[in-house]
Write an enzyme that holds these catalytic residues in place. Structure first.
Site, PDB file in Angstrom:
ATOM      1  N   CYS A   1       0.812  -1.225   0.000  1.00  5.58           N
ATOM      2  CA  CYS A   1       0.000   0.000   0.000  1.00  5.58           C
ATOM      3  C   CYS A   1       0.847   1.278   0.000  1.00  5.58           C
ATOM      4  O   CYS A   1       0.364   2.338  -0.381  1.00  5.58           O
ATOM      5  CB  CYS A   1      -0.948   0.008   1.190  1.00  5.58           C
ATOM      6  SG  CYS A   1      -2.121  -1.350   1.143  1.00  5.58           S
TER       7      CYS A   1
ATOM      8  N   HIS B   1      -3.294   7.634   2.106  1.00  5.69           N
ATOM      9  CA  HIS B   1      -3.678   6.296   1.651  1.00  5.69           C
ATOM     10  C   HIS B   1      -5.092   6.025   2.157  1.00  5.69           C
ATOM     11  O   HIS B   1      -5.430   6.335   3.303  1.00  5.69           O
ATOM     12  CB  HIS B   1      -2.697   5.274   2.221  1.00  5.69           C
ATOM     13  CG  HIS B   1      -3.115   3.860   2.008  1.00  5.69           C
ATOM     14  ND1 HIS B   1      -3.544   3.397   0.781  1.00  5.69           N
ATOM     15  CD2 HIS B   1      -3.171   2.802   2.854  1.00  5.69           C
ATOM     16  CE1 HIS B   1      -3.850   2.120   0.894  1.00  5.69           C
ATOM     17  NE2 HIS B   1      -3.636   1.728   2.138  1.00  5.69           N
TER      18      HIS B   1
ATOM     19  N   ASN C   1      -9.956   0.283  -0.390  1.00  7.14           N
ATOM     20  CA  ASN C   1      -8.490   0.305  -0.343  1.00  7.14           C
ATOM     21  C   ASN C   1      -7.940  -0.290  -1.639  1.00  7.14           C
ATOM     22  O   ASN C   1      -8.069  -1.488  -1.874  1.00  7.14           O
ATOM     23  CB  ASN C   1      -8.023  -0.496   0.876  1.00  7.14           C
ATOM     24  CG  ASN C   1      -6.518  -0.471   1.061  1.00  7.14           C
ATOM     25  OD1 ASN C   1      -5.777  -0.062   0.171  1.00  7.14           O
ATOM     26  ND2 ASN C   1      -6.062  -0.912   2.218  1.00  7.14           N
TER      27      ASN C   1
END
Ligand code: UT7
Length: 325
Positions: free
Chosen positions: A115, A252, A282
């Site tokens: 990520c 993020h 996500n």
């Protein structure tokens, strides 16, 4: 003192067409729209079509970024693609993107920091540009996490989606002050001791398979807020700026509660937080450039504004960057 800066000259995004809502998931899993919204802020996510690969998403986002930058693909000297879901174990998905954009010079490679991948890729590109080795670089975050999700595991299946975002970074001259446009600094961290909190239970060397994502969500959450706020504070301190100077916080997009808690901890007002988690979920390395593209395209992010970017993911890896747009 004159310095070389990596300026963002274009941004692009691509989302697969298929929308998967919380209600769709609740038909197959012991979960509910209410639980997912309350605990994560997520309403829906996009899922890549059969035969649609990470490279396809990356190419579409890159083409939009190149158009926004007013650059022909032939001007690109380097492609850095952040992904944890490459088309194949090798070669790098970046080389597929390079070929399909019609580029036959320079270098193309993938960066693997899950990520945090986009922040890592941005740091790599920024340093190549500052060193004078690259003039125009495509930095991409692209993922098809739907392919490594255990769709029977409600604790992870509801959290992720597919997508891609890209930026063009171009060398420009600056004065070496915080007033310069471009990437002002990047800050990267990792701590491999935390492997077991977020990993994929397969890989070419260990199992000869791709494996599926496994996560201790509650523990990841706890580390995320601490690590991300420290990384943001370091980015601000390194450039002599304060939270009040930040125009946009582009984090993020893992969980709205992480976004809120981190912003609160570093003193950034909620109205300054770019959030796309409700509609993207996500998307791992794609989440920061997707959020950037959304806020640039709707006119919120404007020239000369100060942005702080951050991300955290498996490894653990995490990082931040301060950018003047
Ligand atoms: O990209 C970087 C990596 N990822 C992250 O940053 C994610 C970080 N973690 C999180 O976002 C949150 O921890 C989650 C969203 C994963 C979970 O939220 P939570 O508030 O930490 O919930 P929890 O794990 O403490 O679970 C609470 C309850 C549990 O039931 P019991 O033990 O209290 O009976 C879970 O079994 O919720 C249950 N649960 C669910 N219920 C309905 C877990 N997943 C679901 C679900 N639907 N999908």
């Amino acid at each position: 003192m004159g310095v070389t800066r990596a300026q963002v000259t274009g941004v692009g995004a691509y989302l697969p067409k298929q929308v998967l809502t919380n209600a769709d998931l609740a038909k197959k899993l012991d979960t509910s729209d209410e639980w997912i919204r309350e605990r994560t802020g997520i309403r829906e996510r996009r899922i890549a079509a059969e035969g649609e690969f990470t490279s396809d998403l990356a190419i579409a986002a890159s083409q939009e970024a190149l158009r926004a930058a007013g650059l022909n693909a032939s001007a690109i000297d380097m492609i850095v693609l952040a992904t944890a879901t490459p088309d194949e174990t090798f070669p790098a998905t970046a080389t597929t993107v390079q070929a399909r954009l019609g580029i036959s010079r320079g270098a193309a490679f993938d960066v693997q920091a899950v990520c945090s991948g986009f922040i890592y890729a941005l740091a790599v590109a920024d340093n190549f540009i500052k060193a004078g080795q690259v003039k125009n670089c495509l930095v991409i975050g692209a993922e098809t996490f739907s392919r490594i999700i255990d769709w029977d595991d409600r604790t992870t299946a509801v959290l992720f989606g597919d997508g891609a975002g890209a930026v063009v970074l171009s060398a420009a001259q600056g004065d070496g002050t915080v007033k310069d446009r471009g990437v002002l600094s990047t800050h990267l961290f990792s701590d491999g001791r935390l492997h077991d909190l977020l990993y994929v239970d397969g890989g070419p060397s260990k199992t000869r398979t791709t494996g599926l994502l496994r996560m201790e969500g509650r523990e990841v959450f706890r580390h995320a807020v601490t690590n991300l706020s420290e990384a943001i504070e370091l980015a601000m301190r390194s450039n002599g700026v304060e939270a009040a100077d930040i125009d946009w916080f582009v984090p993020h997009q893992a969980n709205q509660r992480i976004l809120d808690a981190t912003a609160r901890k570093v003193g950034v007002h909620p109205s300054r937080v770019i959030s796309t988690v409700a509609i993207h979920a996500n998307t791992s390395a794609a989440s920061v450039p997707l959020a950037l593209a959304a806020a640039v395209n709707d006119g919120r992010i404007k020239r000369d504004q100060l942005l702080v970017l951050e991300a955290m993911g498996g490894g653990f890896t995490w990082g931040s960057s301060l950018i003047r747009w």
